[in-house]
Design an enzyme around this catalytic site. Structure first.
Site, PDB file in Angstrom:
ATOM      1  N   HIS A 197      41.010  43.060  29.956  1.00  0.00           N
ATOM      2  CA  HIS A 197      41.604  43.408  31.253  1.00  0.00           C
ATOM      3  C   HIS A 197      41.629  42.142  32.101  1.00  0.00           C
ATOM      4  CE1 HIS A 197      42.067  46.104  34.892  1.00  0.00           C
ATOM      5  NE2 HIS A 197      41.519  45.046  35.481  1.00  0.00           N
ATOM      6  N   ARG A 241      45.383  53.227  39.116  1.00  0.00           N
ATOM      7  CA  ARG A 241      43.958  53.100  39.442  1.00  0.00           C
ATOM      8  C   ARG A 241      43.697  51.704  40.046  1.00  0.00           C
ATOM      9  NH1 ARG A 241      39.885  49.822  38.768  1.00  0.00           N
ATOM     10  NH2 ARG A 241      40.489  49.506  36.591  1.00  0.00           N
ATOM     11  N   ASP A 242      43.790  50.660  39.263  1.00  0.00           N
ATOM     12  CA  ASP A 242      43.554  49.319  39.817  1.00  0.00           C
ATOM     13  C   ASP A 242      44.611  48.965  40.850  1.00  0.00           C
ATOM     14  OD1 ASP A 242      41.934  47.145  40.000  1.00  0.00           O
ATOM     15  OD2 ASP A 242      42.384  46.314  38.039  1.00  0.00           O
ATOM     16  N   HIS A 291      44.034  49.446  44.747  1.00  0.00           N
ATOM     17  CA  HIS A 291      43.383  48.473  45.643  1.00  0.00           C
ATOM     18  C   HIS A 291      44.416  47.794  46.542  1.00  0.00           C
ATOM     19  CE1 HIS A 291      39.297  48.574  44.086  1.00  0.00           C
ATOM     20  NE2 HIS A 291      39.752  48.473  42.838  1.00  0.00           N
ATOM     21  N   SER A 339      37.205  40.658  36.035  1.00  0.00           N
ATOM     22  CA  SER A 339      37.383  41.311  37.334  1.00  0.00           C
ATOM     23  C   SER A 339      37.708  40.331  38.446  1.00  0.00           C
ATOM     24  CB  SER A 339      36.111  42.076  37.715  1.00  0.00           C
ATOM     25  OG  SER A 339      35.581  42.776  36.629  1.00  0.00           O
ATOM     26  N   HIS A 386      42.932  39.678  35.524  1.00  0.00           N
ATOM     27  CA  HIS A 386      43.456  39.557  36.890  1.00  0.00           C
ATOM     28  C   HIS A 386      44.105  38.183  37.028  1.00  0.00           C
ATOM     29  CE1 HIS A 386      42.346  43.181  39.179  1.00  0.00           C
ATOM     30  NE2 HIS A 386      41.448  43.328  38.218  1.00  0.00           N
ATOM     31  N   TYR A 445      34.605  39.128  42.810  1.00  0.00           N
ATOM     32  CA  TYR A 445      35.143  40.431  42.414  1.00  0.00           C
ATOM     33  C   TYR A 445      36.472  40.697  43.143  1.00  0.00           C
ATOM     34  CZ  TYR A 445      34.678  45.435  41.191  1.00  0.00           C
ATOM     35  OH  TYR A 445      34.852  46.705  40.683  1.00  0.00           O
TER      36      TYR A 445
END
Length: 335
Positions: free
Chosen positions: A193, A12-13, A16, A166, A195, A284
């Protein structure tokens, strides 16, 4: 032995980073290796969640239904998870996910807007799903506001609440303060979560665990928006090192990253100057590829675009502003 539940969001992520172009066959191959390696939960779909395939967010190679069918056909132990952003995903999308075996849904809202996820959490519970509130861009709100919003999700019936970095903008102290405060305020599990735009995804995940988070996200090879996510295979090794059980076979998850995901990557998942600017400016993560395209079109420095987006405190869903900012910067440059 202490335990942590690993959610892998490569499917899913990670989308991108490959412009949402994994095929259902690619997804099935990756899901099979994740399942075999012992990953608890596997998130599937367009990078922006159910219903994300659009002109606004970019079209995926296949439909949500195609991806869900492909992944559910190979999972034996792992639970299939979907992300739903209210306003992008709909009740119909969630019904399709349930039809094809989704067991978990993460309802994602901006960190100050948990209230718009109320009906979606309740709908998920009525479908028999595990429902999780997912507070995005958590660096943009003070600790007290994050706690308030987490409690709202809990009041709607959420089974867990996530603190989501995010933009990859937080440092370990930021993460620990938020997770610890939320953990003290709610009765449900807390997740985190990360990044990697500031190179802190693994360190921040560890800080989150030590502050009380029991659900942690990762992706194979760190595949994801911006500089990517915490690497699932690295998380497995780190948690094993500190005697925390993940249920993951370390050799198998390393092989999955190296042999299955590596060949499918469009570019190395690195902290280049644009990804670093994302984290530094607090923008983001999924804005990165949109920004690179706009900067090329209007012949401006993508870092200037990202810094301006950070100043304007843009949030997910404001992708149209990227073009506007790039255009305005090009006009200034032209004098």
């Amino acid at each position: 032995m202490k335990k942590v539940r690993i959610f892998d969001t490569t499917l899913r992520d990670g989308m991108h980073a490959v412009s949402h172009q994994l095929s259902p066959e690619d997804m099935a191959a990756i899901a099979q290796t994740l399942d075999s390696a012992g990953v608890d939960t596997v998130e599937v779909g367009h990078g922006d969640g159910l219903g994300g395939a659009s002109f606004q967010y970019g079209f995926s190679k296949a439909t949500d239904e195609d991806y869900l069918k492909a992944v559910s056909s190979v999972l034996k132990k792992a639970k299939m998870d979907v992300l739903l952003i209210p306003g992008i995903g709909t009740k119909k999308d969630l019904e399709v996910a349930v039809k094809h075996g989704a067991k978990v849904v993460r309802v994602a809202t901006h960190v100050t807007e948990a209230d718009i996820g109320e009906q979606h959490i309740k709908m998920a519970k009525s479908f028999g799903l595990e429902a999780i509130g997912f507070l995005m861009m958590a660096h943009m709100a003070p600790v007290e506001k994050v706690v308030e919003q987490a409690k709202l999700f809990e009041s709607y019936g959420a089974d867990a609440v996530y603190i989501t970095d995010s933009a990859g903008a937080m440092v370990p102290q930021d993460v620990a303060r938020r997770v610890e405060a939320v953990r003290s305020a709610v009765q449900v599990p807390v997740g985190y979560h990360a990044h990697n735009n500031l190179g802190l995804a693994i360190g921040n995940s560890l800080a989150a665990y030590e502050a009380g988070a029991s659900f942690i996200d990762g992706t194979l090879k760190g595949l994801g928006a911006g500089a990517g996510n915490a690497q699932t295979e690295v998380l497995a090794a780190v948690f094993d090192k500190i005697k925390v059980e993940t249920g993951i076979n370390l050799y198998k998850i390393m092989d999955a990253a190296e042999e299955v995901v590596g060949p499918l990557m469009h570019r190395p998942q690195s902290i280049d100057r644009a990804a670093l600017t994302l984290g530094w400016a607090g923008v983001y993560g999924s804005f990165l590829l949109h920004t690179l395209r706009a900067a090329e079109k209007f012949k401006v420095d993508p870092r200037d675009v990202l810094v301006e987006l950070g100043k304007r405190k843009t949030v997910g869903g404001q992708e149209d502003l990227i073009i506007e900012v790039a255009y305005e910067l090009s006009r200034k440059t032209a004098g």
